[in-house]
Design a protein around this motif. Structure first.
Motif, PDB file in Angstrom:
ATOM      1  N   LEU A 122       0.833  -1.206   0.000  1.00 25.49           N
ATOM      2  CA  LEU A 122       0.000   0.000   0.000  1.00 25.49           C
ATOM      3  C   LEU A 122       0.869   1.258   0.000  1.00 25.49           C
ATOM      4  CD1 LEU A 122      -2.898   1.050   0.032  1.00 25.49           C
ATOM      5  CD2 LEU A 122      -2.828   0.921   2.533  1.00 25.49           C
ATOM      6  N   ILE A 123       1.923   1.249   0.796  1.00 24.60           N
ATOM      7  CA  ILE A 123       2.854   2.386   0.806  1.00 24.60           C
ATOM      8  C   ILE A 123       3.526   2.521  -0.556  1.00 24.60           C
ATOM      9  CG2 ILE A 123       5.014   3.271   1.791  1.00 24.60           C
ATOM     10  CD1 ILE A 123       4.069   1.906   4.457  1.00 24.60           C
ATOM     11  N   ALA A 163      13.328  14.061  -6.635  1.00 25.28           N
ATOM     12  CA  ALA A 163      13.652  13.448  -5.347  1.00 25.28           C
ATOM     13  C   ALA A 163      13.439  14.393  -4.168  1.00 25.28           C
ATOM     14  CB  ALA A 163      15.096  12.944  -5.353  1.00 25.28           C
ATOM     15  N   GLU A 164      13.643  15.680  -4.359  1.00 23.53           N
ATOM     16  CA  GLU A 164      13.503  16.629  -3.244  1.00 23.53           C
ATOM     17  C   GLU A 164      12.076  16.659  -2.689  1.00 23.53           C
ATOM     18  OE1 GLU A 164      12.522  19.125  -6.890  1.00 23.53           O
ATOM     19  OE2 GLU A 164      13.923  17.526  -6.429  1.00 23.53           O
ATOM     20  N   ILE A 165      11.111  16.294  -3.502  1.00 25.03           N
ATOM     21  CA  ILE A 165       9.727  16.274  -3.044  1.00 25.03           C
ATOM     22  C   ILE A 165       9.447  15.005  -2.248  1.00 25.03           C
ATOM     23  CG2 ILE A 165       7.308  16.242  -3.785  1.00 25.03           C
ATOM     24  CD1 ILE A 165       8.200  17.933  -6.204  1.00 25.03           C
ATOM     25  N   CYS A 166       9.998  13.873  -2.678  1.00 26.26           N
ATOM     26  CA  CYS A 166       9.756  12.585  -2.022  1.00 26.26           C
ATOM     27  C   CYS A 166      10.670  12.336  -0.829  1.00 26.26           C
ATOM     28  CB  CYS A 166       9.925  11.448  -3.021  1.00 26.26           C
ATOM     29  SG  CYS A 166       8.680  11.487  -4.319  1.00 26.26           S
ATOM     30  N   THR A 167      11.777  13.055  -0.748  1.00 25.36           N
ATOM     31  CA  THR A 167      12.757  12.801   0.301  1.00 25.36           C
ATOM     32  C   THR A 167      12.157  12.856   1.700  1.00 25.36           C
ATOM     33  OG1 THR A 167      14.569  13.499  -1.103  1.00 25.36           O
ATOM     34  CG2 THR A 167      14.965  13.565   1.261  1.00 25.36           C
ATOM     35  N   ALA A 170       9.208  12.058   2.820  1.00 30.86           N
ATOM     36  CA  ALA A 170       8.446  10.828   3.060  1.00 30.86           C
ATOM     37  C   ALA A 170       9.393   9.647   3.215  1.00 30.86           C
ATOM     38  CB  ALA A 170       7.455  10.574   1.931  1.00 30.86           C
ATOM     39  N   ALA A 171      10.408   9.567   2.372  1.00 30.88           N
ATOM     40  CA  ALA A 171      11.378   8.473   2.452  1.00 30.88           C
ATOM     41  C   ALA A 171      12.157   8.531   3.760  1.00 30.88           C
ATOM     42  CB  ALA A 171      12.316   8.515   1.257  1.00 30.88           C
TER      43      ALA A 171
END
Length: 119
Positions: free
Chosen positions: A83-84, A96-100, A102-103
């Motif tokens: 699900l994640i 990547a700067e947007i997802c970082t 959350a990661a």
């Protein structure tokens, strides 16, 4: 995970007690918890917790096993991971700067002591 599976999982989680049950099971780890313990943790009756666990099980988010006269429920970690991954797939069109954030949050949950993992 496809759209239909994700929708079923989100629908099952879109209820306060069910979300609390999944979070309690995730905290409990792979050994899981007995339904009575879960009912106490969430603050609902045994009959109510049974109904909610059935819905979560149908969505594939929890599993169960019999232990004597008790039923032990546990989080279905592979389904939760799927699900994640479903949510993060194709994250931010390669930015990547947007997802970082959350990661990094997920990594902190996986390695709370600050240790890092290496592939």
């Amino acid at each position: 995970m496809d759209d239909a599976q994700a929708l079923a999982a989100f629908a099952a989680l879109a209820q306060e007690h069910r979300l609390r049950l999944v979070r309690a099971l995730v905290r409990a780890g792979p050994d899981g918890l007995a339904s009575g313990t879960l009912a106490e943790a969430v603050g609902v009756s045994a009959a109510t917790v049974s109904h909610h666990l059935k819905e979560l099980s149908r969505a594939g988010l929890v599993g169960s096993r019999r232990d004597g006269r008790s039923i032990i429920y546990r989080a279905a970690y592979p389904a939760l991971a799927d699900l994640i991954a479903f949510l993060m797939r194709d994250c931010c069109q390669g930015r990547a700067e947007i997802c970082t954030p959350a990661a990094e949050t997920l990594a902190a949950c996986l390695c709370p002591s600050g240790e890092t993992t290496h592939a």
